[in-house]
Design a protein around this motif. Structure first.
Motif, mmCIF file in Angstrom:
data_model
loop_
_atom_site.group_PDB
_atom_site.id
_atom_site.type_symbol
_atom_site.label_atom_id
_atom_site.label_comp_id
_atom_site.label_asym_id
_atom_site.label_seq_id
_atom_site.Cartn_x
_atom_site.Cartn_y
_atom_site.Cartn_z
ATOM 1 N N VAL A 187 0.854 -1.186 0.000
ATOM 2 C CA VAL A 187 0.000 0.000 0.000
ATOM 3 C C VAL A 187 0.889 1.235 0.000
ATOM 4 N N GLU A 188 0.627 2.128 -0.928
ATOM 5 C CA GLU A 188 1.369 3.387 -0.965
ATOM 6 C C GLU A 188 0.372 4.525 -0.907
ATOM 7 N N ILE A 189 0.450 5.319 0.141
ATOM 8 C CA ILE A 189 -0.437 6.468 0.239
ATOM 9 C C ILE A 189 0.367 7.742 -0.010
ATOM 10 N N PRO A 190 -0.285 8.758 -0.555
ATOM 11 C CA PRO A 190 0.416 10.025 -0.786
ATOM 12 C C PRO A 190 0.875 10.634 0.539
ATOM 13 N N LYS A 191 1.743 11.616 0.446
ATOM 14 C CA LYS A 191 2.185 12.313 1.638
ATOM 15 C C LYS A 191 0.977 12.895 2.372
ATOM 16 N N ILE A 192 0.906 12.636 3.669
ATOM 17 C CA ILE A 192 -0.228 13.107 4.456
ATOM 18 C C ILE A 192 -0.067 14.606 4.723
ATOM 19 N N GLU A 193 -1.052 15.374 4.314
ATOM 20 C CA GLU A 193 -0.982 16.826 4.438
ATOM 21 C C GLU A 193 -1.039 17.250 5.908
ATOM 22 N N LYS A 194 -0.401 18.377 6.201
ATOM 23 C CA LYS A 194 -0.321 18.859 7.584
ATOM 24 C C LYS A 194 -1.693 19.172 8.171
ATOM 25 N N ASP A 195 -2.621 19.570 7.312
ATOM 26 C CA ASP A 195 -3.930 19.971 7.834
ATOM 27 C C ASP A 195 -4.943 18.828 7.845
ATOM 28 N N ARG A 301 -5.366 -2.947 2.978
ATOM 29 C CA ARG A 301 -5.126 -1.734 2.191
ATOM 30 C C ARG A 301 -6.167 -0.663 2.500
ATOM 31 N N ALA A 302 -7.433 -1.063 2.468
ATOM 32 C CA ALA A 302 -8.505 -0.094 2.675
ATOM 33 C C ALA A 302 -8.436 0.529 4.060
ATOM 34 N N LEU A 303 -8.018 -0.251 5.039
ATOM 35 C CA LEU A 303 -7.901 0.264 6.408
ATOM 36 C C LEU A 303 -6.793 1.304 6.505
ATOM 37 N N ILE A 304 -5.658 1.044 5.878
ATOM 38 C CA ILE A 304 -4.548 2.002 5.896
ATOM 39 C C ILE A 304 -4.966 3.317 5.233
#
Length: 391
Positions: A187-195, A301-304
């Motif tokens: 699973v690869e998620i985009p960078k999590i935004e600060k907000d 994957r869906a949980l992450i």
């Protein structure tokens, strides 16, 4: 250099030759391999796209990737030394420099058999539990085949010199590695935004008229736990604030519509259909409580993805789920009473929702693309070096 990727996933071919996938496997998935090679051949099940909406699924084809279909590998011949499709797989393996077998999968097992026969280097990606996948398949055939699938998987991993696991501990304990191995989620998620947390906090603290509860999974899958959720929601419906149960996933919905009506939930259930990967985050941003009551799960994957958006999550204690959630967020698979109580408590406690959101976002940060790419690139770089040394 040409590598072969072998898995049972079902890909869909459009009239214009483009290839799509309903679940995962967008073209970006192949880039993790293409950075090391010139060409990737995907060996999998192939079907016609038909009248499915292209915009609702993932485009899999692109530069450097070709697809080759294999006959449906399931059936009585799976139990024989020469299952259906083996000749196709063998000929494909003969033309490649290296094999990537994603397990559990019958096409993956055949690719490993062919790789050993032709002395072709191979590596294994372990993304699920061979036994549990079949044991929870939903019929007696799966239960009978489960121990055979388990032996196949253990035997292949026991001889693998390059093994990548998507879990930190669970699958390694079930299927112990022998050679070089790494833990690296697929699973690869985009960078999590600060907000992200700020926006989630604002949603939790707002006076919403309706609570949104969500699940993401194939409606035809016997092990995703939809029935557990329906029974749990019916049990506590009168104790919850007004809510919608939203289901994202492909497959026939008639069975679940009938169950919802039987349980008095027909006005609460919304079927969201399918969405391409890039739109799932938007869907999750409108979900308050995300549920994964699976009977089996590789990692989740869906949980992450849900954790990364600040959803308050609950799940069963199977597979890799306990690596993602705290004990108080878990229930024994199939335990409707405990699960129902967890949902009820979470639904009425904004404080607990915020606590789970904060914890989930922090846990999800370890799955950001920039972190996982380095681990994965090192794994495949070492695999490539082995191939080059042999040539």
């Amino acid at each position: 250099m040409n590598w072969l990727f072998a898995h049972d996933n079902r890909f869909l071919e459009a009239d214009d030759g483009q290839i799509y996938s309903e679940v995962a496997f967008a073209y970006s998935n192949w880039e993790r391999y293409l950075v090391h090679i010139d060409q990737l051949t995907v060996l999998a099940r192939m079907e016609k796209l038909g009248d499915l909406n292209k915009k609702a699924i993932n485009l899999s084809s692109g530069p450097g990737v070709t697809f080759q279909g294999v006959e449906d590998p399931y059936g009585v011949r799976t139990l024989t030394p020469f299952p259906i499709g083996y000749k196709t797989v063998l000929e494909a393996v003969k033309k490649t420099d290296g094999v990537i077998a994603r397990l559990p999968s019958e096409i993956g097992y055949m690719a490993l058999k062919a790789a050993k026969k032709t002395n072709t280097p191979y590596c294994i990606e372990v993304v699920g539990d061979g036994y549990q996948t079949m044991a929870t398949y939903g019929n007696w055939k799966g239960k009978i085949y489960a121990p055979i699938a388990e032996r196949k998987m253990k035997r292949n991993i026991a001889t693998s010199q390059h093994t990548l696991y998507i879990t930190e501990r669970h699958l390694q304990e079930r299927y112990p590695p022998v050679g070089y191995n790494v833990s690296c989620s697929n699973v690869e998620i985009p960078k999590i935004e600060k907000d992200t947390l700020v926006r989630r906090q604002a949603r939790i603290e707002s006076d919403r008229k309706r609570l949104h509860i969500g699940m993401n999974g194939s409606l035809s899958s016997p092990y995703k736990g939809f029935e557990t959720t329906f029974l749990a929601l019916a049990k506590i419906k009168s104790e919850l604030p007004p809510f919608e149960f939203r289901i994202l996933g492909r497959g026939p919905k008639e069975r679940w519509q009938d169950l919802a009506k039987e349980l008095g939930l027909e006005d609460c259930v919304v079927f969201s259909g399918t969405l391409p990967n890039k739109d799932v985050c938007t869907w999750l941003d409108d979900i308050d409580i995300f549920l994964m009551p699976s009977k089996t799960e590789g990692q989740g994957r869906a949980l992450i993805e849900a954790l990364s958006r600040g959803c308050s999550c609950l799940g069963s204690n199977v597979g890799g789920i306990p690596e993602l959630l705290e004990p108080e967020q878990l229930h024994e698979s199939g335990d409707v009473a405990t699960f129902a109580n967890q949902i009820k408590v979470l639904a009425i406690s904004k404080e607990k929702q915020l606590q789970y959101a904060e914890r989930g976002i922090e846990r999800a940060r370890t799955f950001q693309s920039e972190i996982l790419q380095n681990k994965r690139q090192e794994f495949f770089h070492r695999f490539k070096e082995v191939i080059e040394m042999r040539n």
